[in-house]
Design a protein around this motif. Structure first.
Motif, PDB file in Angstrom:
ATOM      1  N   LEU A  10       0.836  -1.200   0.000  1.00  0.00           N
ATOM      2  CA  LEU A  10       0.000   0.000   0.000  1.00  0.00           C
ATOM      3  C   LEU A  10       0.871   1.250   0.000  1.00  0.00           C
ATOM      4  O   LEU A  10       1.758   1.415   0.857  1.00  0.00           O
ATOM      5  N   ARG A  11       0.587   2.141  -0.963  1.00  0.00           N
ATOM      6  CA  ARG A  11       1.377   3.366  -1.102  1.00  0.00           C
ATOM      7  C   ARG A  11       0.472   4.583  -1.247  1.00  0.00           C
ATOM      8  O   ARG A  11      -0.555   4.538  -1.913  1.00  0.00           O
ATOM      9  N   LYS A  12       0.905   5.661  -0.615  1.00  0.00           N
ATOM     10  CA  LYS A  12       0.241   6.959  -0.768  1.00  0.00           C
ATOM     11  C   LYS A  12       1.304   8.029  -0.574  1.00  0.00           C
ATOM     12  O   LYS A  12       1.892   8.125   0.506  1.00  0.00           O
ATOM     13  N   ALA A  13       1.585   8.785  -1.608  1.00  0.00           N
ATOM     14  CA  ALA A  13       2.687   9.748  -1.561  1.00  0.00           C
ATOM     15  C   ALA A  13       2.167  11.159  -1.336  1.00  0.00           C
ATOM     16  O   ALA A  13       1.154  11.577  -1.914  1.00  0.00           O
ATOM     17  N   TYR A  14       2.882  11.895  -0.479  1.00  0.00           N
ATOM     18  CA  TYR A  14       2.630  13.301  -0.237  1.00  0.00           C
ATOM     19  C   TYR A  14       3.942  14.066  -0.400  1.00  0.00           C
ATOM     20  O   TYR A  14       5.024  13.470  -0.337  1.00  0.00           O
ATOM     21  N   PRO A  15       3.880  15.378  -0.598  1.00  0.00           N
ATOM     22  CA  PRO A  15       5.112  16.157  -0.751  1.00  0.00           C
ATOM     23  C   PRO A  15       6.048  15.987   0.453  1.00  0.00           C
ATOM     24  O   PRO A  15       5.604  15.826   1.586  1.00  0.00           O
ATOM     25  N   GLY A  16       7.323  16.029   0.177  1.00  0.00           N
ATOM     26  CA  GLY A  16       8.305  15.925   1.243  1.00  0.00           C
ATOM     27  C   GLY A  16       8.588  14.509   1.692  1.00  0.00           C
ATOM     28  O   GLY A  16       9.253  14.301   2.710  1.00  0.00           O
ATOM     29  N   GLY A  17       8.078  13.529   0.973  1.00  0.00           N
ATOM     30  CA  GLY A  17       8.343  12.142   1.331  1.00  0.00           C
ATOM     31  C   GLY A  17       7.379  11.543   2.325  1.00  0.00           C
ATOM     32  O   GLY A  17       7.535  10.390   2.733  1.00  0.00           O
ATOM     33  N   ALA A  18       6.365  12.317   2.750  1.00  0.00           N
ATOM     34  CA  ALA A  18       5.384  11.781   3.693  1.00  0.00           C
ATOM     35  C   ALA A  18       4.449  10.819   2.978  1.00  0.00           C
ATOM     36  O   ALA A  18       4.374  10.776   1.751  1.00  0.00           O
ATOM     37  N   GLY A  19       3.731  10.040   3.779  1.00  0.00           N
ATOM     38  CA  GLY A  19       2.770   9.096   3.230  1.00  0.00           C
ATOM     39  C   GLY A  19       3.091   7.678   3.633  1.00  0.00           C
ATOM     40  O   GLY A  19       3.700   7.416   4.669  1.00  0.00           O
ATOM     41  N   LEU A  20       2.656   6.730   2.817  1.00  0.00           N
ATOM     42  CA  LEU A  20       2.898   5.309   3.071  1.00  0.00           C
ATOM     43  C   LEU A  20       3.753   4.747   1.945  1.00  0.00           C
ATOM     44  O   LEU A  20       3.561   5.098   0.778  1.00  0.00           O
ATOM     45  N   HIS A  21       4.656   3.847   2.303  1.00  0.00           N
ATOM     46  CA  HIS A  21       5.634   3.359   1.335  1.00  0.00           C
ATOM     47  C   HIS A  21       5.691   1.832   1.360  1.00  0.00           C
ATOM     48  O   HIS A  21       6.621   1.238   1.890  1.00  0.00           O
ATOM     49  N   GLY A  22       4.669   1.219   0.802  1.00  0.00           N
ATOM     50  CA  GLY A  22       4.663  -0.237   0.692  1.00  0.00           C
ATOM     51  C   GLY A  22       4.290  -0.946   1.972  1.00  0.00           C
ATOM     52  O   GLY A  22       5.039  -1.793   2.465  1.00  0.00           O
TER      53      GLY A  22
END
Length: 298
Positions: A10-22
């Motif tokens: 599951l991934r969800k990207a936000y500016p600055g590297g925030a979010g979920l990464h796999g």
């Protein structure tokens, strides 16, 4: 093991590297799963994706039950103050699961501990009662999976105790996924935990296994004699990592394993010749394990 909730990559990207990464979440059926992590770790993002409030950039979300049997309770519930508790629950049920009858409303209020306040206007409710009302509104449709975002946040000790007791009861016949920054609450009610750090699931599994793998096994000893002499004597034992006296007749003994302490500690204490008042394992502390995994600090 049957999973009630699972995600894959599951991934969800936000500016600055925030979010979920796999993120590969695995919530066992019938468990109370605690999601913990520092501020900004991605807990709210993950719950919003599970609730369908946001769309993932990649990955998959799977529930073992139909989506109409999944319910979500927000961290700061708000209701129209002129409605009664029963009206709030009835409205929530009709919006989520279609028309509900009075028996369903009464049952949800009773499960949340609000049976005696069914006809009170919610504008008179305390913060703890409002939180329990939100849980009643969540439960009225008889969900199989309940997702709770910070269910004990901003509550006083009495209110938190009430809500945690309710969460523990929910876990007897439902799957519960909750996020919390209060690690003591997670340790109290959860049997499974996931540690989310910088958008990545750093660890997940049984709470007992997390403590065993990431908390230094230790014993607390109280003596009437010279605690410093006891610490000095124990420090030379090969199965003792450290032995520290605090000046108040207490010695903390960190050992290579709990089994080693069980096998050798009593005999070693007797050999010191000092009067021993008590010997007990140090309390397992989820915060210690969390700090090790998160790299220090919440």
């Amino acid at each position: 093991m049957t999973l009630a909730v699972a995600t894959e990559g599951l991934r969800k990207a936000y500016p600055g590297g925030a979010g979920l990464h796999g993120v590969d979440l695995a919530v066992p059926e019938g468990s109370v799963y605690g999601l913990v992590g520092p501020n900004g770790a991605g807990k709210t993002t993950l719950l919003c994706l599970l609730a369908g409030l946001r769309r993932p950039d990649a990955g998959a979300i799977r529930f073992a039950v139909p989506l109409d049997r999944v319910a979500v309770c927000p961290d700061v519930p708000q209701f129209e103050p002129w409605l009664t508790a029963a009206e709030v629950v009835e409205l929530a049920g009709s919006l989520a699961a279609g028309p509900v009858d009075g028996a369903q409303v009464d049952r949800a209020l009773e499960e949340a501990g609000l049976a005696g306040a069914a006809h009170r206007r919610v504008g008179t409710f305390s913060r703890g009662m409002t939180q329990r009302l939100a849980l009643a509104a969540t439960l009225v449709g008889d969900p199989a999976v309940v997702i709770l975002d910070e269910p004990s946040s901003a509550l006083d000790p009495a209110g938190r105790h009430e809500v945690l007791d309710l969460v523990a009861r929910l876990g007897r016949d439902r799957t519960v996924l909750l996020s919390s920054h209060v690690l003591a609450d997670v340790q109290r009610v959860c049997d499974t935990v996931g540690v989310l750090v910088e958008g990545r699931l750093r660890w997940q599994g049984e709470v007992a296994r997390l403590l065993a793998e990431h908390v230094q096994p230790a014993w607390e000893v109280r003596v009437r004699g010279d605690a410093g002499a006891v610490a000095a004597a124990l420090h030379g034992e090969p199965w003792v990592r450290t032995a520290t006296a605090d000046g108040n007749g207490r010695v903390r003994v960190e050992v290579t394993s709990m089994a080693a302490g069980e096998a050798h500690l009593v005999a070693a204490l007797a050999a010191t010749g000092q009067p021993v008042v008590a010997v007990e394992p140090a309390a397992d502390d989820l915060e210690d394990a969390f700090l090790r995994l998160a790299g220090g600090g919440t």
